[in-house]
Design a protein around this motif. Sequence first.
Motif, PDB file in Angstrom:
ATOM      1  N   GLU A  42       0.962  -1.135  -0.046  1.00 54.32           N
ATOM      2  CA  GLU A  42       0.003  -0.106   0.006  1.00 54.32           C
ATOM      3  C   GLU A  42       0.834   1.235  -0.148  1.00 54.32           C
ATOM      4  N   ARG A  45       2.191   1.732  -3.474  1.00 53.68           N
ATOM      5  CA  ARG A  45       0.980   2.206  -4.464  1.00 53.68           C
ATOM      6  C   ARG A  45       0.810   3.787  -4.053  1.00 53.68           C
ATOM      7  N   ARG A  46       0.738   4.214  -2.886  1.00 51.95           N
ATOM      8  CA  ARG A  46       0.484   5.630  -2.521  1.00 51.95           C
ATOM      9  C   ARG A  46       1.540   6.472  -3.142  1.00 51.95           C
ATOM     10  N   GLU A  73       1.876  -4.155  -5.056  1.00 47.65           N
ATOM     11  CA  GLU A  73       1.111  -3.536  -4.509  1.00 47.65           C
ATOM     12  C   GLU A  73      -0.192  -4.044  -3.797  1.00 47.65           C
TER      13      GLU A  73
END
Length: 108
Positions: A42, A45-46, A73
């Motif tokens: 995560e 991904r961010r 991700e």
Amino acid sequence: MEKIGDMEIYSHEEMLDRVVGKSGTQERMRFDRKVDDFLIGEAIRRTREAKNLTQEQLGELMGVKRAQISKIESGKSITYSTIVRAFKAMGAKTAGLDLGSMGRVALW
């Protein structure tokens, strides 16, 4: 557990102990690894989205296909070297791990 009126209030840790298993058990270690992998995926991904990169573009920077970025991700196929490659591909010069009262550790 804390009792407020008729309600029993449990901390997050107490609920994990009850539902997943006590800290240190095989079940809890498996759960913790899955959560850690998901959280790292995560974070990747961010960071990718903050840099306005598509999965395909990050894949090109890392030398992998878009499908591999999707796996990373989602918390699959995560190794230390993959984490380093992903963040370095997005321009991270250094990274650290905050261990709270124990201080910080440089990852690279």
